[in-house]
Structures are given as structure tokens and as C-alpha cells.
Design an enzyme around this catalytic site. Structure first.
Site, PDB file in Angstrom:
ATOM      1  N   GLU A 275       0.816  -1.220   0.000  1.00 13.80           N
ATOM      2  CA  GLU A 275       0.000   0.000   0.000  1.00 13.80           C
ATOM      3  C   GLU A 275       0.844   1.262   0.000  1.00 13.80           C
ATOM      4  O   GLU A 275       0.503   2.251  -0.654  1.00 13.80           O
ATOM      5  CB  GLU A 275      -0.964   0.008   1.185  1.00 13.80           C
TER       6      GLU A 275
ATOM      7  N   HIS B 126     -11.707  -4.726   8.457  1.00 11.76           N
ATOM      8  CA  HIS B 126     -12.198  -4.574   7.075  1.00 11.76           C
ATOM      9  C   HIS B 126     -13.493  -3.758   7.027  1.00 11.76           C
ATOM     10  O   HIS B 126     -14.280  -3.910   6.102  1.00 11.76           O
ATOM     11  CB  HIS B 126     -12.476  -5.943   6.430  1.00 11.76           C
TER      12      HIS B 126
END
Ligand SMILES: Cc1ncc(C[n+]2csc(CCOP(=O)(O)OP(=O)(O)O)c2C)c(N)n1
Ligand SMILES: Cc1ncc(C[n+]2csc(CCOP(=O)(O)OP(=O)(O)O)c2C)c(N)n1
Ligand SMILES: [Mg+2]
Ligand SMILES: [Mg+2]
Lengths: 332, 330, 332, 330
Positions: free
Chosen positions: D59, D128
Site C-alpha cells: 500500500e 475490514h
């Protein structure tokens, strides 16, 4: 190359077999249960990789600890976790390992030193490194094992942790399960190398390749790594070459993989592998294997039954456990 | 009573915590032999060599190592040399440490203390000056402490280390040399207990860290103008002393909030929200935030001075608040 | 091993010398100016490492771009930046490169493709990788150079970026200035390897070691790397072995280093090195070098004068530039 | 007018932006051939193969690559597959992209768009499911957009991409399948323009993303109880439509704020602060936040449902607000 099976006693061999079948069937059944609507969250099946978890955990002692991944059921079962409480967690019930707060991605068993599945790719690696530091600080002979995938080896956390662990000669085994894909992306589209073990050299750390579909080879390599770690020799990076039989998660059909590739790996199924080997062993008869399988079916049926019978959490429990200790409720 | 600086007070707190509990250890960049860039840990490496860990420049791994050790009973205190670098450890702070207790249904905990070296030190510019506490007050599972005096710093670092949860401990660089009295035998100071630093009856100024001292100066200015300002230091942001704030507003009915972090969505926004949700009836008029402007921190001293709140801006805001109220009433 | 100096024309050799002396003197003067109270912020002097920046930048073209570090003055001057505007920035004046908003840690010169010093160790590495992607997307022959230190090679950003750059064969040169210390920590306390170039292998990338105190060797190695990058051969990791003469920052006395070590490296001073070599060259006389030095003194005096004469920013300018384009003010 | 889902609308917006400007490219994990985990980018790889980049699971590097390309004129759109993973890219977002324009005195800019896949998708649990927008509204230099309908999503993704600054684009997973009308020729929609989704005269409910739809349901419930609720969708959080909020409060005099992110220091705190600083005179009583509780997001559906705000909780809060007001008056 592999640990000669003659060296292992029959009980241990059967135990390896039992654990692998348990994982396989646990996952297959979880998939059915999810399709039947009993499991609300994500599932990332471990099917095909059983030899990695089982071989590694067979090399461990009670004082050792483990950090895991999104694909963690296999690691947990290999360590000896209770399928009842695992299914209960997946069902989101009170008797689940995490009291229904975690689900598949966050499951723990503190008594087994299983410090948790992890929803963050690479997230368990620094934690295992820190756990190893604490084991050493306490004078324990324990080692920390961190499981992670090929995809995770492109995360910064992998790099920083391996550097730190090697620098401080911490007792860690970094077990990379190279199943050739990170989600839908094949290895050659996510890193310019094939053998991840090669990355160990950046940290002056031994890097070993193991046959991740051969439980005895996994046992051999990780036993060596654990020995090194316990005796102050520092960490090892173990790359287990393996493959997941199913999609990345329940629902993924895995269409990005060629039929030939899947077939080739299916032929290397770690459980079939071991079965064939065991049956060549004069000490072990088909019947014993059948018996193991039957036991497992019973155990898993009971586990699913247990999960279904377990009470749903009360909504207000959602406010507990934000903080540890006495002050468990979220302050408002 | 001894007079010591804020940095010394933190060091003493760390020292006493290390003496009291073998599980306490320090981990960070150049905190060992070098004693830390700001000298806070000076001498501790000599005293506890095997419990002071200098790490590579790897913020994620160092906070992760602390968190991992804490899972097995360690009580690490990690230093983030400049809190700006916590950007590199956010996953370990937010997705791992903060959520451990909750995700595991209370079966595991992660009692780390993270020392966040905060605020500008003068011309330290955009990447070495930030005040990031509001990210963490917005992260369930973390506690946030922000001491403003040597005595509080010493007491609260010990409380933070003893706390069973992850605690972020915000230290302001410009306070390190601030001197103050610290009792030899410090009483335990629990989290969540604010302090009225100066009593008053016309307006409550809530502030913390360096800006608290600006608020006190402002209160002194205001006094000579005939306005009686109470200064309230929450000392910890999570948990936050709502009762203390309420009691102060009961006395004053007016609220000014001042901190160095940018205004928008700073912790001042939360204080404003608490006040306007829970203490509406006590307020005589609109509250006011006197906080960092919504810019990164600039390099030039003139610009930095313009961006950060100070006694003068706080004083002026209170004057304006009082004037407007008169105007509205008229 | 080094580029034979005969191959370079005299003008180019003198230019290398000029740049190196300019950096040295710029930094020495900055240190004095800071002590005299003219410069409010941090300074991390580049003294001792001049050959790295100058050798590398001599291998570059106008279309190339650079990301730098906290120790960035040398990179910027080597690329051709204007000392006047640099001092003005350090003085925090309106004519500074960043209009007094950045200071030493964030200085840029967009016209030179100098994309910025960086206050975050490892922060420039992903940016250079992205810049290289954009150069390639645009069909430019440009390459991106990222300078960083030995300490930065333990950051996750280093690992993730090198993997990505090699995977996509991006035109980047990763120049690691191994000056043996990250702040006060010697290399052997921050990583378990000595040759950082070794880390290139984790990314199937060439890793080259260069003598960072020899400008001609730097030029040779980076010219090769730039050629490879321009022709689609992908990135290179160049490790420049060097040393900083001074403390980590102005104010640090560097007491964590032994006198012998410092002395040993002082003897390898890159400027003395080059001077000795140049004077052995029949084409170049001492007088010419003296002339270069005199010019630089003048230039730097003028630069400091310019900085001092430059207006202070108006406080309200602090509200500009939060956003680009027309809407420059911070919304409130 | 075409009916399409929120996911389709974003895809069309991306597609049109890519057609209009060659500098626009997409970068993220499994967004190419696979079309993204939620299918948002499906088909774009086939159409613009050399402008859709699948990255490793890195990321920091992927946002950094986007930011670096933007420094040289690229207009990348990065996807963070689950916004929870932005923890790993915080340095690139906050210390690099957000501060580029400011630190360089406006001489460089970093026009990236970052698609932040936000909120719970049902039993997605603590790592999440997060709604992290308040971290970024608190970061000067970033703009934050949060569309709630297909039409807004399509218009605003284009605006975000064209914007010269880094824009974080928050998309809620539970909205991806939401259908709505999208005009064939969409008018440009600038940032900072909120929308009155439903008019009313008794109370203003400010909300966005999935919770906005809960607010609308609550307003419908309230209508049958004789309470007229206005629902205001700011659509972008930075810049924020203060005038729109003020105009609505002028009509209603009461304020409820609802979002999925945890209450403490969420963007609702900022709205509360704005209202109590700037629109005090319009308010008839205390405002109320109906937001995510201050916990990580739990796995079990019953627990998740308890933690997140819904129409019922909003409805009840409005009732209580009205009742208390009567009680206070009495
Ligand atoms: C930081 C982060 N990025 C992305 C994801 C989404 N994600 C979940 S699993 C996965 C693939 C992981 O690949 P690998 O490490 O090889 O493990 P495998 O799934 O093959 O077991 C991805 C990208 C995530 N969970 N965390
Ligand atoms: C992310 C981050 N961590 C820590 C620091 C503080 N710091 C500034 S320079 C430096 C040392 C860097 O060492 P190296 O990369 O070897 O570069 P050198 O200073 O030797 O040129 C450190 C730790 C920082 N600026 N950024
Ligand atoms: Mg994989
Ligand atoms: Mg160095």
C-alpha cells in the site's frame, strides 16, 4: 531431502495425517456451512496447504507462539485448537474463541500461544518478532512462528521485521507459504523473483526452501530452524512451495488459474502424498486411515452442532472489551 | 518537592516504572546510549542496559515489536521520535494494538505505551511539528494522555505504563525544558481526571500541552481586563473528564477551546460536541475554538506564529466572545 | 575501476570540482550562519559526501528527476540549484525556493526536476518510483534518481519500492549513501549486513558498490545505471560507500564515533582526492583550482547577502498554498 | 436518465475521466484483469490496458507511486481495497501528498485521487469495516468526498480527478449495489456543495454515505409521527458546505448528526463544533450525534447492528430530542 518416515513413530505419523485431514475437512465443511447460511463472514480456505501448518506445528513445543494470517484455520488446527470453538466463532456465537467479536480473520487461542489470525496482510510479522523478543527477555526457550503468504513478502512489515529479527538474533521462524498467488495476482506479476527464500540474504539470515506439499519435509526444515532459534542462532526464513486448491476466498472461482496448473498441483495433494507414503509403510493399514477419517467426521459434526447450539451474543456485549481489565465498556 | 523539567520528570517516571516492574522496557530510535534526540531517556540505558532497545529506523517494526511483546506480558514503552513518524506505524497502532482486546473478546490485551513527541519545536516545519492526537482519540481501543506540567507528566507516564491498554502519551517538545515542582512521593493519578489550573467565573478555557500555558497567560491578561477566566486541563483526552468540564461550565457558562493541532476535526471539535450535546443548558452563547489554523506547519517563524494559537489570540477571542454577547443581548 | 579521468575533458573535470567545493563551502557557511542566528531550522550537513551527489548528477540529463532526503543540500546544488534561493529558504524569506514554507527539509526546484528534500527517512523512495512510472508513461527517456541513506534501507518504503520498480522495470536509480550511521547508530547496530548493495538481489535487480568518496567512480557507476534505465533495463541499486565529516545535524558533535575512524575517513576526503588527481593532470594547474574556490566564495557571499536582503514573509501568507490552483487559502 | 448502481456509476465516472484525459490512470491491488474485489473497475483494464496498474500488496508503494507520478503531471486514481489498509499508506497520504503544495510554497502539487473503500460490508469485522474519514478531514491539504448516490458518485469522482489537489474519495461498500437514476449528461458538481435530500421544518439530520439512507428512512418514520425532518447530505466533507448547513438550520433549528464512524472525534464532532460556533443562534436546543459507538466493528451481526447507527436509532433520538425540549420548556 525429507525426514525419513521410519524415524517417526507410527503414532506421530498418524497424528500428522489426522491433523491434515482435520484441516481439510474442517475447511470443506465450513464452506458448506457458509453456503447454507450459517457463517456470515469471509472464509479463506486453507485447502491444499495443510502440510505447511501441520509440518511446522509438529516441530514446535508448548512454549512456542504463532502469528497467522487471513488464511489461519489451518495454522490454528495444526496447533491443536478446538474445532467446536472455531465453528462457534465462525457462526458468531458466544462460545466462539473470540466471543463472536473476531470471526475467521481474528481468531485466537491464547492457551496454545496462538496469537491470532490477522486481517492485514503482513500484520502478524512484526507481532511475531516482538513476541520473540519477549520470549528471549524472559529466558524462555520458546520460538515465535509467523506464517504469511508470498504476497505478504512485498509488504514493508516483512522487510523491517526480518531485519530487526536477524539483527537481534531473535528466535523466530518466518514461514512463507508461497502458493503462487496473492489474491488473483500470480507471483510473476507481484514480484520479480521466484524463490522467496532468496530474500533472506538481505538480512544475513538462512533462507530455506521446503516442499510445502510434503509434511515430512516441512517438519524437517522447521525442526532445524527451531533448533537454531532455540540455541541463539537467530531467525530463519522458510519458503514452503505450495498451492491452494480453491479460490482465494469462498466465492472466488479461481478462474485466473489455468486448468493445467490446477491439475498439476492437485496431483501433488499433500494428503494423498502422505496417504500413499503411509500405506507403503508396513506398520499402517488402510483401515487405520479410514478410522481417522471417520473420527474426524464425527468430531466435525459435533463441532457444528456445538456451534449451532451456542447462544447468540447479546447486542449490548458489543460495548464490552474495548478496553481490558475491569473497565471493559467503551467510555462514552 | 523537587524542581525539575518536564523531560526529567518523564525520565524519572520511566525510571521508577522500570524499577517497579521488570516487564517494563524501552524501545525506540537512538533512545539508548544517545539518550534520545531530546534527551528524555538519558541515563536509562546505563542503568538498565538490557531493557533499553535502540532500533533501526523502522517505525512499523518497532511499534510492532512492542505490541508483540505486550501480547506475551511485556510492558514496553515505545518512543516515536517525532509523532509525525507515527504515520509509518499506523497499522500496528490502529489495526493491531488498539483492536487486540476487542477483536479477541477480551482474551488478549496489548498494554503498550507509545511516547508521541508532539508539536512544533520552532521552525521544525511540516513533517516534524504535527499534533496528531485527534486521529487516536477517534480510534476506539486507544487511550490518549497529554500532560502539561512536570508533575503530571511524571505521574501520568507511570499510570500509562501500568494501564492494561495501549496508551498514547503525547509529549510536547516545547515543554521539555519547562520547570516545575514535582512531589517526592507522587500520588497515583488516574486517567480521566482533569484539573482546574486556574479558577474563574466568566469563561472556561479548555486546553492542554503547550497551548495550556498560553491559555494561562491569556487568563492573566484577561484578569487585568476584568474578565475572570477558568483554565481547565483535561490531562487525558481518552478517557475524558466530562464531569470536570461540566462542573467548570456550571461556574462560567462560556467555553473556549485551544490546542495546537489544526482546528478542523481536532480534539477541540470533540470537546465542542460534548459541550453542545451534554452541557447545552449551561452555555450562555456560542463556544469558540482557538486552535491551529487548517494548514500544515510552515517553516518561517512568522508563519508558524500566525498558524499556532497563542495567548494573544486566546485573549482576543474571549474579548470578542464577551462583546458579541453584549451586542446580541442589546 | 574508476572512469579514467583522461576520458573527461578538462571543463567537465573542473565542473565536478567546482560543484563539490560549492557544496562543501555552502554547508560550512550555512553552519556559521546558523550559529550566527540567521537560520532558524534544522541543518544536516552534507560535508564529506559531495562526490556522491556530484558524480551522480553528472550522469544525468535535463529530463531526469531527483528525490532527496533530510541531507539534501548537496543533491540540490549538484543538480544546479541556485545558492541564493537556497539560503533565502534557509533564512525563511520570501525569495526562498519554497517561499519560506519548507526550509531545509523540504526544498525543491521544479525546473531542475528536483522533487524535494524530505523530512521522512525513506519518504522519497516511493515518490521517485512513481515519478519513474510517469516518465515511462510519457515516453520520456528520463530517469528518476532517489538518494537515501543506509538507515533508510531498513524502512518498509525501500523494500516495497524496489520490488515495484524492478517488477515493472522502471527507470530509477536508487542511490544509497552508506555513511555508516543512521543518526547516532552505527550500521552494525541497525542492520546485520555491511554491503547494502546485497539487498538488490531480493528484487532481481543489479546492485553495485561505488566509492562514494571518488567522484569519478560515482560517475562511472551511475552512468551505467542510467544507461540501463534509459534503455528499458530497469532499476539499479547503487551503494556509495562514504562518510559524513560532521555530526548528524548541526549541534551534534558526533561523539559516538572514534577519533581513529573519523581520521581515517578524513584522509579519504573526496575533494582532496579529486584535487590530488587533478593536479597530477598536466592540463590543470593549482591556480585554476584557486580560481574556482575564489569564485565560490564570492558566489556564496552574494547568496547570503541576497538571503538577508530578501523580505520576510507576511504572516497571512501562512494561509496560502494549502491547496493548489486558484483556491489557495485554507478553507475555514 | 439511466438507472445504474453506485459501483457502475463510479466506473462510468472513471471511464469518462480516462477518455477525457490521458493523464488519468488507475493503480491498485487486483483492480485490473480482476476488476477489483468489489468489481468497481471491471472492464476498464480491457479498455485501457496500459493505464490500469495492478500492484503488489504494497500500500505504501502504490500510493507513493501515484503521488510520485502526480508530481510530474499524472492524474492517478489509487484504490485502497479496504480503507482500513490506508494505515499502511499514511505517510504517503499525510506527510507527502497532503503537504506537497504547502511545503513547496505552491510550487508543486500532488493531484492524486484515492478511492477509500469504506464501512462494513456485513460481518467484515474490525480490520475490514472502518470509516476513517475523520483522520483525513483533520489533515490540512486533503479534500474529502463522500457520495451517497449513484449520480453524486459519478459526478464527484470526475470532480475529484480533475481537482488539482489530493482528494480522498470515500465509497461505502454497502452502497455498491444501490441503484439510482444518473443523467446521461451530468452537470459538473463542484466540491463543497451539499444537498437537501429531503426537506423538513422541525429538525435537520446531517448524514452521508450509507447512514444517509438510514437518515432518510428515519425521516419517513418521523413524518408519520408528525415530525418534519430535513435530511442534509454534505457530499464533500472538506470543503464543507457551511452555508448549506446554516440554511437548513435556519429552517429547522434542530440538529442531529449521523454517521457510521465512531462517535468520538468523528466528522460529526466537527459538524457539531461548526454548528455550535457559527449557528448557535439558530439552535433551539442541544444537538445530538447518532453515530457508530466507540468500539471497533465487531464480527457478529447482532453486535455489528448494535454498534452502527440505523434508522431506528436516529428516529428515537429525534423523538427524545423533541420530548426533552418540551420537558425543558415546561
Ligand atoms: C494490507 C492488506 N492489503 C490487502 C489485503 C487484501 N488481501 C487479503 S488476502 C490478500 C492476498 C494475500 O496473498 P498472500 O500473502 O500470498 O496469501 P494467500 O492469500 O495466498 O494465502 C489480499 C491482497 C489485506 N487483507 N491487507
Ligand atoms: C521516518 C523517520 N524516522 C526517523 C527520522 C529521524 N531521522 C532523521 S535523519 C535520521 C537518520 C537517517 O539515517 P540515514 O538514512 O543513514 O541518512 P544519513 O542521516 O546518514 O544521511 C533519522 C533517524 C525521520 N526523519 N524519519
Ligand atoms: Mg499467496
Ligand atoms: Mg547514514
Amino acid at each position: 531431502m525429507t525426514q525419513p518416515k521410519e524415524k517417526l513413530d507410527k503414532g506421530k505419523l498418524l497424528e500428522l495425517y489426522r491433523k491434515m485431514v482435520l484441516i481439510r475437512r474442517f475447511e470443506e465443511k465450513a464452506s458448506e456451512l457458509r453456503q447454507a447460511g450459517f457463517i456470515p463472514g469471509f472464509l479463506h480456505p486453507y485447502i491444499g496447504q495443510e502440510a505447511v501448518a501441520v509440518g511446522t506445528c509438529a516441530a514446535l513445543e508448548a512454549s512456542d507462539v504463532i502469528t497467522s494470517t487471513h488464511r489461519g484455520h489451518g495454522h490454528m488446527l495444526a496447533r491443536g485448537a478446538d474445532p467446536k470453538r472455531m465453528y462457534a466463532e465462525l457462526y458468531a456465537r458466544q462460545d466462539g474463541y473470540n466471543r463472536a467479536k473476531g470471526g475467521s480473520l481474528h481468531m485466537i487461542d491464547t492457551e496454545l500461544g496462538f496469537l491470532g489470525a490477522n486481517g492485514i496482510v503482513g500484520g502478524g510479522i512484526p507481532l511475531a518478532t516482538g513476541a520473540a523478543l519477549q520470549l528471549r527477555r524472559k529466558g524462555s526457550k520458546g520460538v515465535a512462528v509467523s506464517f504469511f503468504g508470498d504476497g505478504a513478502t512485498n509488504q514493508g512489515s516483512f522487510h523491517e521485521s526480518l531485519n530487526l529479527a536477524s539483527l537481534w538474533k531473535l528466535p523466530v521462524i518466518f514461514v512463507c507459504e508461497n502458493n503462487l498467488y496473492g489474491e488473483f495476482t500470480p507471483q510473476d506479476k507481484h514480484q520479480p523473483i521466484r524463490d522467496i527464500a532468496r530474500r533472506a540474504d538481505s538480512y544475513a539470515m538462512p533462507g530455506e526452501i521446503a516442499d510445502g506439499n510434503n509434511v515430512l519435509d516441512m517438519l524437517r526444515v522447521t525442526t532445524e530452524a527451531a533448533g537454531r532459534a532455540r540455541s541463539g542462532g537467530g531467525p530463519t526464513l522458510v519458503e514452503a512451495k505450495t498451492y491452494r486448491h480453491r479460490g482465494h476466498y469462498e466465492g472466488d472461482m479461481g478462474r485466473y488459474r489455468s486448468a493445467e496448473e490446477v491439475e498439476e498441483w492437485m496431483a501433488k495433494d499433500p494428503i494423498l502424498n502422505l496417504e500413499t507414503e503411509l500405506l507403503q509403510d508396513s506398520r499402517i493399514a488402510q483401515q487405520e486411515l479410514d478410522h481417522v477419517r471417520d473420527d474426524i467426521e464425527e468430531q466435525l459434526d459435533a463441532a457444528a452442532g456445538f456451534a449451532e447450539a451456542s447462544p447468540h451474543p447479546h447486542p449490548e456485549e458489543a460495548l464490552e472489551d474495548v478496553f481490558a481489565g475491569s473497565n471493559r465498556a467503551a467510555p462514552s | 518537592m523537587t524542581t525539575m523539567t518536564y523531560a526529567q520528570a518523564i525520565r524519572e517516571g520511566l525510571d521508577e516504572a522500570m524499577t517497579a516492574d521488570n516487564e517494563v522496557f524501552l524501545i525506540g530510535e537512538d533512545i539508548g546510549e544517545a539518550g534520545g534526540v531530546f534527551g528524555v531517556t538519558k541515563g536509562l540505558w546505563g542503568k538498565y542496559e538490557d531493557r533499553v532497545f535502540d532500533t533501526p529506523i523502522s517505525e512499523e517494526a518497532l511499534v510492532g515489536a512492542a505490541a508483540g511483546a505486550a501480547l506475551l506480558g511485556g510492558r514496553p514503552v515505545a518512543e516515536i521520535m517525532f509523532s509525525d513518524f507515527s504515520t509509518l506505524a499506523m497499522d500496528m497502532l490502529v489495526n493491531q494494538a488498539a483492536k487486540t482486546s476487542y477483536m479477541t473478546g477480551g482474551r488478549l490485551s496489548c498494554p503498550i505505551t507509545v511516547r508521541m513527541v508532539t508539536g512544533t519545536a520552532g521552525a521544525t516545519a511540516a513533517q516534524h511539528s504535527q499534533s496528531l492526537e485527534a486521529w487516536f482519540t477517534h480510534t476506539p481501543g486507544l487511550k490518549c494522555v497529554a500532560p502539561s506540567t512536570p508533575a503530571d507528566a511524571k505521574a501520568l507516564i507511570k499510570t500509562a505504563i501500568e494501564d492494561p491498554d495501549p496508551v498514547l502519551f503525547f509529549e510536547h517538545k516545547m515543554l521539555y525544558n519547562l520547570k516545575g515542582e514535582v512531589p517526592g512521593e507522587l500520588d497515583d493519578l488516574p486517567l480521566g481526571k482533569g484539573k482546574v489550573v486556574r479558577s474563574g467565573s466568566d469563561v472556561t478555557i479548555v486546553s492542554y500541552l503547550k497551548t495550556l500555558h498560553e491559555a494561562v497567560k491569556a487568563a492573566e491578561n484577561l484578569e487585568s481586563d476584568g474578565i475572570s477566566a477558568e483554565v481547565f486541563d483535561p490531562r487525558s483526552l481518552v478517557p475524558f473528564d466530562r464531569e470536570g468540564l461540566g462542573a467548570s461550565l456550571e461556574r462560567t457558562g462560556r467555553l473556549v477551546i485551544a490546542h495546537e493541532a489544526p482546528t478542523t476535526n481536532g480534539f477541540g471539535a470533540e470537546i465542542a460536541a460534548i459541550a453542545s450535546e451534554s452541557f447545552w443548558g449551561l452555555l450562555k452563547g456560542p463556544l469558540v475554538r482557538v486552535c491551529g489554523r487548517d494548514t500544515p506547519v510552515p517553516y518561517a517563524p512568522e508563519l508558524e506564529g500566525f498558524v499556532l494559537p497563542d495567548a494573544q489570540r486566546i485573549t482576543e477571542s474571549v474579548h470578542q466572545m464577551m462583546k458579541q454577547e453584549v451586542a446580541t443581548k442589546a
